[in-house]
Write an enzyme that holds these catalytic residues in place. Structure first.
Site, PDB file in Angstrom:
ATOM      1  N   HIS A 140      16.366   7.108  12.648  1.00 15.73           N
ATOM      2  CA  HIS A 140      15.865   8.420  12.175  1.00 15.73           C
ATOM      3  C   HIS A 140      14.998   8.292  10.920  1.00 15.73           C
ATOM      4  O   HIS A 140      14.314   9.250  10.548  1.00 15.73           O
ATOM      5  CB  HIS A 140      17.030   9.364  11.850  1.00 15.73           C
ATOM      6  CG  HIS A 140      17.859   9.751  13.035  1.00 15.73           C
ATOM      7  ND1 HIS A 140      17.313  10.291  14.183  1.00 15.73           N
ATOM      8  CD2 HIS A 140      19.200   9.667  13.267  1.00 15.73           C
ATOM      9  CE1 HIS A 140      18.281  10.531  15.057  1.00 15.73           C
ATOM     10  NE2 HIS A 140      19.435  10.152  14.528  1.00 15.73           N
ATOM     11  N   ASP A 176      20.289   4.922  21.750  1.00 18.46           N
ATOM     12  CA  ASP A 176      21.157   5.778  20.938  1.00 18.46           C
ATOM     13  C   ASP A 176      21.095   7.196  21.527  1.00 18.46           C
ATOM     14  O   ASP A 176      20.058   7.608  22.049  1.00 18.46           O
ATOM     15  CB  ASP A 176      20.637   5.772  19.498  1.00 18.46           C
ATOM     16  CG  ASP A 176      21.565   6.486  18.528  1.00 18.46           C
ATOM     17  OD1 ASP A 176      22.272   5.791  17.782  1.00 18.46           O
ATOM     18  OD2 ASP A 176      21.572   7.730  18.511  1.00 18.46           O
ATOM     19  N   HIS A 178      20.904   9.963  20.151  1.00 13.96           N
ATOM     20  CA  HIS A 178      19.946  10.828  19.445  1.00 13.96           C
ATOM     21  C   HIS A 178      18.536  10.270  19.613  1.00 13.96           C
ATOM     22  O   HIS A 178      18.357   9.084  19.911  1.00 13.96           O
ATOM     23  CB  HIS A 178      20.319  10.897  17.962  1.00 13.96           C
ATOM     24  CG  HIS A 178      21.731  11.339  17.731  1.00 13.96           C
ATOM     25  ND1 HIS A 178      22.769  10.459  17.478  1.00 13.96           N
ATOM     26  CD2 HIS A 178      22.288  12.576  17.762  1.00 13.96           C
ATOM     27  CE1 HIS A 178      23.909  11.140  17.347  1.00 13.96           C
ATOM     28  NE2 HIS A 178      23.641  12.420  17.515  1.00 13.96           N
TER      29      HIS A 178
HETATM   30 ZN    ZN Z   1      22.854   8.369  17.165  1.00 17.39          ZN
END
Ligand code: ZN
Length: 372
Positions: A140, A176, A178
């Site tokens: 991220h 992942d 996300h």
């Molecule tokens: Zn994650």
């Protein structure tokens, strides 16, 4: 048999996002509980890999911290200063939901260092595969800000470092749960880095990782998002690898494969609503190692990202590690609790996402049209 390396460092386990409940900092209405992203789970994962004897198949390597020169391949000087200064205070948010403690800046440099050094070692032929059990995670983190537990973008820096060492074309697969907004943003206009993400549709960040995000400018067609609906399991993930990742990889012809190998798409993870098991991670890892053997002379590096189930994360890391070591999948006492569930089969609404990519993604549609 492969000759894999295992990169980890004690200080990575000393990073702690601080007191919270789940992933939310303590505040009004929030009694302190247990952060999801905590070192005991990582220690348990490494402990299981050792206790099972699987670590005996790896060469263990202790990384050194990444240099400013490495971090600047992706990040701005202001971002690096903010991480260092917040960590030096002993507590605080270095970005957006990116809480740190005194050890975090050091741990974050070690996490990047592990990924850069593993990638370098694989490119130089010292090992043919590697796994980096690192904290904090990275996908991220954007060039100019820390975000959602991620301080520096471990995999993105490793990709740039690989290019610096002569690997021109790099494929990054991110499974992942996300969306890896930081990796996508770093390479969105770069024709030499193919970023593929399989994630839960609409989970985090909001409105990030859509099928329509396919790259821009010279990088048009080199971003592939597979946003699977919540509830997707074993068959949906394997179908995504077989029908999207594999053909895209063959069309792209990379010199190196990096995998942002979070284990939070499991059926026991509190942060996602997917259904994967240790068998899923073992199978996906084996498929990616086979793809590396076919396309990159075996060069592939896996980096840990998210994973928040205290009890299941170790088994998922073991599923990944056994495949990297060329071993059969592990005995998984939790498997029976997930494997019989109907969500493990590929459902029509999940299949629609794959069909859309096959027919309309610029990189894949061309192949579909050419097929007899
Ligand atoms: Zn994650």
């Amino acid at each position: 048999m492969p000759n894999p390396a295992w990169y980890s460092h004690e200080i990575c386990f000393w990073h702690d996002p601080g007191p919270g409940s789940g992933y939310v900092p303590v505040g009004p209405g929030i009694e302190p509980l247990r952060q999801f992203a905590v070192d005991p789970d990582l220690r348990r994962s490494e402990g299981l890999v050792k206790a099972s004897g699987v670590m005996d198949h790896f060469t263990q390597v202790s990384p050194v911290p990444a240099s400013d020169e490495d971090l600047l391949l992706v990040h701005t000087p202001e971002h690096i200063d903010r991480v260092e200064a917040t960590s030096a205070l002993g507590a605080g948010d270095a970005g957006v939901y990116a809480h740190v403690n005194y050890h975090s800046a050091h741990a974050a440099r070690l996490a990047v260092g592990a990924c850069v050094q593993a990638t370098t070692a694989v490119l130089e032929g010292r090992f043919d595969r590697a796994y980096c059990l690192v904290r904090p995670p990275g996908h991220h983190a954007e060039p100019d800000r820390a975000m959602a537990l991620c301080l520096y973008n471990n995999v993105a820096v490793a990709a740039r470092a690989a290019q610096r060492r002569g690997a021109r074309r790099v494929l990054i697969l991110d499974w992942d749960v996300h969306h890896g907004n930081g990796i996508q943003r770093t390479f969105y206009e770069d024709p030499d880095v193919l970023y593929l993400s399989i994630h839960q549709e609409g989970l985090f960040p909001p409105a990030s990782g859509l099928v329509t995000e396919t790259g821009a400018g010279p990088g048009a067609g080199t971003t592939v998002n597979v946003p699977l609906p919540a509830g997707s399991g074993h068959e949906a993930y394997l179908a995504a690898i077989t029908r999207v990742v594999r053909p895209a990889a063959r069309a792209f012809a990379p010199d190196l494969i990096l995998v942002a190998a979070g284990v939070d798409a499991s059926g026991h993870d509190p942060m996602g609503r997917m259904m994967c098991t240790s068998r899923t991670f073992h199978t996906m890892t084996s498929m990616m190692c086979d793809l590396a053997d076919e396309l990159t002379a075996g060069r592939i590096v896996f980096a840990h990202e998210g994973g928040y189930s205290a009890w299941y994360q170790p088994m998922l890391v073991l599923g990944t590690a056994t495949a990297i070591a060329g071993l059969p999948e592990p005995q998984d006492p939790f498997l029976h609790s997930l494997e019989h569930l109907p969500g493990q089969r590929l459902r029509p609404h999940q299949n629609q996402v794959l069909e859309r990519l096959e027919s309309r993604h610029p990189l894949l549609a061309e192949l579909t049209e050419r097929a007899p």
